[in-house]
Design a protein around this motif. Structure first.
Motif, PDB file in Angstrom:
ATOM      1  N   CYS A 174      -9.236   9.092   4.171  1.00 53.36           N
ATOM      2  CA  CYS A 174      -9.499   8.866   2.750  1.00 53.36           C
ATOM      3  C   CYS A 174     -11.005   9.025   2.522  1.00 53.36           C
ATOM      4  CB  CYS A 174      -9.060   7.457   2.340  1.00 53.36           C
ATOM      5  SG  CYS A 174      -9.560   7.091   0.645  1.00 53.36           S
TER       6      CYS A 174
ATOM      7  N   CYS B 215      -6.983   3.602   6.851  1.00 58.52           N
ATOM      8  CA  CYS B 215      -7.620   4.463   5.838  1.00 58.52           C
ATOM      9  C   CYS B 215      -8.563   5.475   6.480  1.00 58.52           C
ATOM     10  CB  CYS B 215      -8.414   3.621   4.850  1.00 58.52           C
ATOM     11  SG  CYS B 215      -7.415   2.445   3.937  1.00 58.52           S
TER      12      CYS B 215
ATOM     13  N   HIS C 281      -6.190   2.545  -8.417  1.00 59.51           N
ATOM     14  CA  HIS C 281      -6.912   3.041  -7.253  1.00 59.51           C
ATOM     15  C   HIS C 281      -8.237   2.299  -7.120  1.00 59.51           C
ATOM     16  CE1 HIS C 281      -9.014   5.813  -4.589  1.00 59.51           C
ATOM     17  NE2 HIS C 281      -7.828   6.339  -4.295  1.00 59.51           N
TER      18      HIS C 281
ATOM     19  N   CYS D 217     -14.938   1.758   0.226  1.00 57.36           N
ATOM     20  CA  CYS D 217     -13.831   1.053  -0.421  1.00 57.36           C
ATOM     21  C   CYS D 217     -13.774  -0.415   0.000  1.00 57.36           C
ATOM     22  CB  CYS D 217     -12.519   1.747  -0.069  1.00 57.36           C
ATOM     23  SG  CYS D 217     -11.091   0.992  -0.851  1.00 57.36           S
TER      24      CYS D 217
ATOM     25  N   ALA E 218     -12.968   5.854   1.849  1.00 60.41           N
ATOM     26  CA  ALA E 218     -12.898   4.737   2.798  1.00 60.41           C
ATOM     27  C   ALA E 218     -14.240   4.063   3.093  1.00 60.41           C
ATOM     28  CB  ALA E 218     -12.216   5.187   4.087  1.00 60.41           C
TER      29      ALA E 218
ATOM     30  N   CYS F 133      -3.717   6.688  -2.434  1.00 57.63           N
ATOM     31  CA  CYS F 133      -4.174   5.499  -1.722  1.00 57.63           C
ATOM     32  C   CYS F 133      -3.017   5.001  -0.879  1.00 57.63           C
ATOM     33  CB  CYS F 133      -4.603   4.421  -2.730  1.00 57.63           C
ATOM     34  SG  CYS F 133      -5.128   2.890  -1.941  1.00 57.63           S
ATOM     35  N   ILE F 134      -3.333   4.614   0.360  1.00 59.12           N
ATOM     36  CA  ILE F 134      -2.222   4.209   1.219  1.00 59.12           C
ATOM     37  C   ILE F 134      -1.784   2.765   0.964  1.00 59.12           C
ATOM     38  CG2 ILE F 134      -2.714   5.857   3.057  1.00 59.12           C
ATOM     39  CD1 ILE F 134      -4.030   3.613   4.611  1.00 59.12           C
TER      40      ILE F 134
HETATM   41  S1  SF4 Z   1      -6.726   4.736   1.028  1.00 56.98           S
HETATM   42 FE1  SF4 Z   1      -6.969   3.364  -0.645  1.00 56.98          FE
HETATM   43  S2  SF4 Z   1      -7.521   1.488   0.273  1.00 56.98           S
HETATM   44 FE2  SF4 Z   1      -7.737   2.979   1.855  1.00 56.98          FE
HETATM   45  S3  SF4 Z   1      -9.876   3.527   1.659  1.00 56.98           S
HETATM   46 FE3  SF4 Z   1      -8.805   4.969   0.436  1.00 56.98          FE
HETATM   47  S4  SF4 Z   1      -8.845   4.071  -1.547  1.00 56.98           S
HETATM   48 FE4  SF4 Z   1      -9.420   2.448  -0.164  1.00 56.98          FE
END
Ligand code: SF4
Ligand SMILES: Nc1ncnc2c1ncn2[C@@H]1O[C@H](COP(=O)(O)OP(=O)(O)OP(=O)(O)O)[C@@H](O)[C@H]1O
Ligand SMILES: [Mg+2]
Lengths: 317, 309
Positions: free
Chosen positions: A283, A296, A246, A289, A286, A309-310
């Motif tokens: 998320c 996201c 992650h 990230c 996001a 996490c996608i």
């Molecule tokens: S889903 Fe994964 S890649 Fe997208 S912002 Fe969250 S942690 Fe980052």
């Protein structure tokens, strides 16, 4: 069957600024004797999870979900039955040994009252047990220090006493909420070694709460990473270190000081913790990230195969 | 602890000496004297009177005689204003009265104020809490000179339950109203203070520890929270206690109880030097004794204080 099973735990606080979503949809299990680490930065909801298990949340808290201990649902247990479990079966070690002991009572009484309460021990018996645990956590000259007060001990010694207090009834589960954060580095190592030794001797299950991945490495079987009150990743500890899945975990690992060729590198994750006054719809990580894609910001990633996490692991930087 | 007490006791002597010397000269700086009156006395008579009280001597001789008499005979001298009475007589008569109603007033303050404060804290933000806090604020702004007439109006004039004044050897009917009138605002103060500090203590991390031990609420309050919650009250009660047992001028005048509050006033008006000095010494001895008692009590409660003694 697991000893402790937390299912879809949700903790919200009613405040003047609206509902604070402190813990969202957190699930995990701890087996008898298992050591699980709960890692996350300040404000990620770690302490509230421990308090919820103990039934000690603040009055303005709303809890939902299930917390089962030994088959019983702790969230709906009447106060008297919950009291019978506290310290006897589930013990809590607090972060700050300076303020978690009562300054107006002798160590002997603070240790002794636990056995008197849960095992109906006499004063004399309680004193004997207090002395035993004080020796077990290696307080020097324990016999003569039973009548001492907290202020007569150093921080490290006080944390040993707090640990002794958690052990005295040989609970099946210890919740250790940042047991070393308030201590200096050398003392931290000693306390962790002590916890490790005791855990081995008694076979107690431990939920270790920390914001320091370095503390986790040598101690816990499994690690759960929390962000914004949500589980980001959960895996066996070696996997977390060797193949973090992650982006947040990866960021945390980069933030652990490492010594490479005599250089100490420490990279904290830029940005600040999420605002938790609204129910999350994207998320939570996001905005900070490095791997974020537009999607996201539009959907809440499911927790699947140990991570929320996608994006597939292979695509992460 | 014993050494500490002894040390404290030894400091009384120099403190008292300074107090005596200072007050002795200070009082004589005030205009007028015990024997000045609108119609000046004939010089011969005046001379006679002054001689009789030793006031013809130089001041330092008078002071020396005064101190000598206290040390060797425990004699605080004759009253300059009340004929044929000594200061010892006056205090022996008035002080027991003041001490009695002051003591009961203090009992009233503590026995009512502390439990009220605790109950309000335990029922935080409930109707109990609001009622209690409201009442406390209300009675705290009620000074005794407003409360006393109201009490008399109700208990004496309307219902005829209690005598409106006098002392009568200190029968309880005569103590009730002075004690309540004197104590009510302090009782309210104690209730609010206790409530506040109890709330604060209940938020302390060590109380959370006590809860995590599985102790029932009752044990948490009594064993873990009560002592620290009472510390601020103790500090507050120190000077209040002294004030109470040294008498309130107003109470003595209004209820004609005959305590030393009355003597203080009379003494001040008539420039009764020896009377005032005697009362000042009594006052400071009481202050000293009570403070020592409170410090020891403090040390008994707080181990940190104890180990620093
Ligand atoms: S889903 Fe994964 S890649 Fe997208 S912002 Fe969250 S942690 Fe980052
Ligand atoms: N009584 C409360 N009322 C409102 N919000 C609260 C309350 N208690 C905790 N919170 C919020 O819940 C969130 C999680 O708090 P928690 O104490 O679990 O953090 P933590 O992960 O233990 O952090 P730390 O490492 O600083 O101890 C925080 O944002 C905090 O502000
Ligand atoms: Mg915390």
């Amino acid at each position: 069957m697991s000893l402790l099973s937390v299912e879809n735990l949700q903790i919200r606080f009613r405040t003047g600024d609206g509902l604070v979503h402190a813990v969202n949809d957190v699930s995990f299990d701890i087996a008898e004797g298992q050591k699980l680490a709960l890692v996350g930065e300040s404000g990620s909801g770690k302490s509230q999870i421990a308090l919820a298990i103990m039934g000690l949340l603040a009055k303005n808290a709303e809890v939902a979900g299930k917390v089962r201990f030994d088959g019983r649902d702790l969230l709906s247990l009447p106060a008297s039955q919950l009291n019978a479990l506290r310290a006897a079966q589930i013990a809590l070690i607090f972060q700050d040994p300076m303020s978690s002991l009562n300054p107006y009572m002798t160590i002997e009484r603070q240790l002794g009252e636990v056995v008197e309460l849960h095992e109906g021990a006499s004063r004399a018996e309680a004193r004997k047990r207090a002395l035993e645990v004080m020796e077990a956590v290696r307080i020097p000259d324990a016999r003569n220090r039973l009548r001492a007060y907290p202020h007569e001990f150093s921080g490290g010694m006080r944390q040993r006493i707090v640990i002794a207090m958690a052990l005295i009834c040989r609970p099946r589960l210890i919740l250790a909420d940042e047991p070393t954060t308030a201590l200096d580095v050398t003392v931290q190592a000693q306390i962790m070694a002590l916890l490790d030794e005791i855990q081995r001797d008694l076979g107690t299950a431990v939920l270790l709460i920390t914001h320091d991945l370095g503390v986790v490495a040598g101690f816990c079987d499994d690690t759960m990473v929390l962000y914004g009150g949500r589980v980001m990743e959960a895996a066996p500890t070696p996997a977390i270190f060797d193949a973090p899945g992650h982006p947040y975990t990866r960021g945390l690992l980069r933030a652990v000081p490492r010594i490479t060729d005599g250089d100490v590198t420490l990279s904290a994750i830029p940005g600040s913790p999420p605002n938790q006054t609204a129910a999350p719809r994207a998320c939570p990580f996001a905005p900070r990230c490095v791997d974020a894609i537009p999607a996201c910001h539009e959907m809440l990633p499911d927790f699947r195969e140990g991570r929320a996490c996608i994006r597939p692991v292979e695509e992460l930087t | 602890m014993f050494n500490y007490t002894l040390r404290r006791l030894l400091t009384v002597i120099p403190t008292l000496l300074v107090l005596i010397v200072f007050s002795f000269y200070l009082m004589r700086l005030a205009p007028g004297g015990p024997f000045t009156s609108e119609k000046p006395l004939p010089p011969a008579v005046m001379q006679n009177v002054l001689e009789r009280y030793g006031m013809d001597q130089p001041l330092y001789v008078q002071l020396w005689t005064y101190i000598k008499n206290i040390v060797f005979h425990f004699d605080f001298g004759p009253s300059f204003a009340q004929k044929d009475r000594t200061v010892n007589d006056v205090i022996a008569q008035g002080f027991p009265v003041t001490l009695t109603y002051g003591f009961w007033s203090a009992v009233f303050v503590l026995v009512l104020g502390i439990p009220l404060g605790i109950v309000a804290a335990l029922r935080h933000n409930s109707i109990w809490d609001y009622t209690m806090t409201g009442l406390a604020i209300f009675s705290q702004i009620f000074p005794n000179f407003v409360l006393a007439p109201i009490l008399v109006l109700l208990f004496t004039l309307s219902w005829g339950l209690l005598p409106g004044g006098g002392w009568n050897g200190g029968q309880w009917e005569y103590i009730v109203m002075p004690a309540i009138a004197l104590g009510t605002s302090y009782m309210a103060g104690v209730a609010r203070l206790t409530r506040g500090s109890m709330l604060e203590v209940l938020n302390a991390p060590f109380i959370l520890t006590a809860r995590a031990k599985g102790l029932p609420e009752r044990v948490i309050i009594w064993r873990h929270a009560l002592k620290p919650a009472l510390l601020p009250t103790l500090t507050y009660m120190g000077p209040v206690f002294v004030y109470m047992i040294t008498g309130s001028v107003f109470i003595d005048v209004f209820f004609s109880t005959g305590g030393i509050g009355q003597d203080f006033i009379d003494g001040a008006y008539s420039r009764d030097y020896s009377m005032l000095l005697g009362l000042a010494i009594l006052y400071s001895l009481l202050t000293f004794a009570l403070n020592l008692m409170l410090d020891l009590l403090y040390a008994w409660i707080d181990p940190k204080v104890r180990s620093s003694l």
